[in-house]
Design an enzyme around this catalytic site. Structure first.
Site, PDB file in Angstrom:
ATOM      1  N   SER A  29       0.798  -1.227   0.000  1.00 11.42           N
ATOM      2  CA  SER A  29       0.000   0.000   0.000  1.00 11.42           C
ATOM      3  C   SER A  29       0.829   1.275   0.000  1.00 11.42           C
ATOM      4  O   SER A  29       0.300   2.361  -0.240  1.00 11.42           O
ATOM      5  CB  SER A  29      -0.942   0.016   1.215  1.00 11.42           C
ATOM      6  OG  SER A  29      -0.201   0.069   2.419  1.00 11.42           O
ATOM      7  N   ASP A  78      -2.676  -9.930   8.462  1.00 14.71           N
ATOM      8  CA  ASP A  78      -1.516  -9.924   9.344  1.00 14.71           C
ATOM      9  C   ASP A  78      -0.616 -11.065   8.890  1.00 14.71           C
ATOM     10  O   ASP A  78      -0.866 -12.223   9.204  1.00 14.71           O
ATOM     11  CB  ASP A  78      -1.957 -10.115  10.793  1.00 14.71           C
ATOM     12  CG  ASP A  78      -0.782 -10.231  11.768  1.00 14.71           C
ATOM     13  OD1 ASP A  78       0.389 -10.084  11.324  1.00 14.71           O
ATOM     14  OD2 ASP A  78      -1.027 -10.491  12.957  1.00 14.71           O
ATOM     15  N   VAL A  79       0.419 -10.745   8.120  1.00 16.66           N
ATOM     16  CA  VAL A  79       1.242 -11.803   7.530  1.00 16.66           C
ATOM     17  C   VAL A  79       1.974 -12.612   8.587  1.00 16.66           C
ATOM     18  O   VAL A  79       2.419 -13.740   8.308  1.00 16.66           O
ATOM     19  CB  VAL A  79       2.251 -11.228   6.512  1.00 16.66           C
ATOM     20  CG1 VAL A  79       1.531 -10.597   5.327  1.00 16.66           C
ATOM     21  CG2 VAL A  79       3.211 -10.243   7.160  1.00 16.66           C
ATOM     22  N   TYR A 170      15.655  -5.397  13.548  1.00 21.01           N
ATOM     23  CA  TYR A 170      15.463  -5.236  12.106  1.00 21.01           C
ATOM     24  C   TYR A 170      16.597  -5.909  11.326  1.00 21.01           C
ATOM     25  O   TYR A 170      16.354  -6.632  10.351  1.00 21.01           O
ATOM     26  CB  TYR A 170      15.400  -3.742  11.778  1.00 21.01           C
ATOM     27  CG  TYR A 170      15.075  -3.425  10.339  1.00 21.01           C
ATOM     28  CD1 TYR A 170      13.769  -3.520   9.859  1.00 21.01           C
ATOM     29  CD2 TYR A 170      16.072  -3.015   9.461  1.00 21.01           C
ATOM     30  CE1 TYR A 170      13.469  -3.219   8.545  1.00 21.01           C
ATOM     31  CE2 TYR A 170      15.776  -2.696   8.140  1.00 21.01           C
ATOM     32  CZ  TYR A 170      14.474  -2.803   7.680  1.00 21.01           C
ATOM     33  OH  TYR A 170      14.171  -2.504   6.375  1.00 21.01           O
ATOM     34  N   ALA A 172      18.503  -8.357  12.290  1.00 24.64           N
ATOM     35  CA  ALA A 172      18.373  -9.808  12.427  1.00 24.64           C
ATOM     36  C   ALA A 172      17.286 -10.351  11.509  1.00 24.64           C
ATOM     37  O   ALA A 172      17.446 -11.401  10.877  1.00 24.64           O
ATOM     38  CB  ALA A 172      18.077 -10.172  13.882  1.00 24.64           C
TER      39      ALA A 172
END
Length: 258
Positions: A29, A78-79, A170, A172
């Site tokens: 999006s 929500d992946v 982030y 990692a």
């Protein structure tokens, strides 16, 4: 979920031709995801946009894609949730009849120094950025295997290659994406499925808007400027048309990680 109607005739671009393909773009999006979705649409691909909260922005991307002559629909998901990811993949397959390309772009940041980082900040970033990509690959792979074709592109980061202070979670998650990419490439290559990763550097998006040009990271870019989301999209489009590249991690960072 209704698909935005196909109202325009697509004029073939002199390059990668993605007509009659369906591209699923997570985090589609805004930012890099939006740019990729619209680039693939410009090349003829129908696009399914997965978003987490901003329905207005997702619908706007769909509208822009339709103007390019393709079908498009937005799906909230929500992946990081295994079951929700499966349900969404099933919905997209039912609506479009196929899935040919998976772009794992969904990502979040919860920055902080590791000495003070809360457990939930680490877990949330890993869950969305890394587990979310696994969930989508896990649920799309059976479709690709049956078709004996497919393209998977994971949006990693140079933070996953060189690390970044204040972003242990982030970094990692993005390093994990690189390992996931290589393992997936090895597992699925015999079925003519390619899996690659793109590692952007400092790209001009909402996520980096708070980082000023006086930041040491920005000033370390040899090419002297931030990258554009459209430049990342061009690389993603190239990989969507590349049949003999798999397991690669391609930096697009202006030389920042040289």
């Amino acid at each position: 979920m209704a698909i935005c109607p196909n109202k325009f005739v697509f004029s073939e671009d002199a390059g990668v031709d993605l007509q009659n393909r369906l591209a699923l773009v997570t985090g589609g999006s805004r930012g890099i995801g939006r740019a990729i979705a619209l680039k693939l649409a410009a090349l003829g691909a129908d696009v399914a946009i997965i978003y987490s909260g901003n329905a207005v922005a997702a619908d706007e991307v769909c509208e822009q894609a339709v103007k390019l002559g393709v079908r498009s629909a937005a799906f909230m998901c929500d992946v990081s949730d295994f079951a929700s990811a499966k349900k969404t993949v099933d919905m997209i397959k039912e609506e479009f009849g196929k899935i040919d390309i998976l772009i794992n772009n969904a990502g979040i940041t919860r920055d902080g120094l590791i000495v003070s980082m809360k457990e939930e900040a680490f877990d949330e970033v890993i869950d969305v950025n890394l587990k979310g990509a696994f969930n989508m690959i896990r649920h799309c792979s059976p479709i690709f295997i049956r078709n004996r074709s497919g393209k998977i592109i994971n949006i990693s980061s140079i933070a996953g290659l060189i690390g970044n202070a204040g972003q242990a979670n982030y970094s990692a998650s993005k390093a994990g994406l690189i390992g996931l990419t290589k393992a997936t490439a090895r597992e699925l290559a015999s079925r003519n499925i390619c899996c690659n990763a793109i590692a952007p550097g400092f790209i001009d998006t909402d996520m980096t808007a708070s980082i000023g040009t006086d930041n040491p990271l920005f000033n370390s870019i040899p090419l002297g400027r931030a990258g554009l989301a459209d430049e990342v999209a061009e690389l993603a489009a190239f990989l969507c048309g590349a049949d003999y590249i798999t397991g690669e991690v391609i930096r697009i960072d202006g030389g920042l990680a040289i």
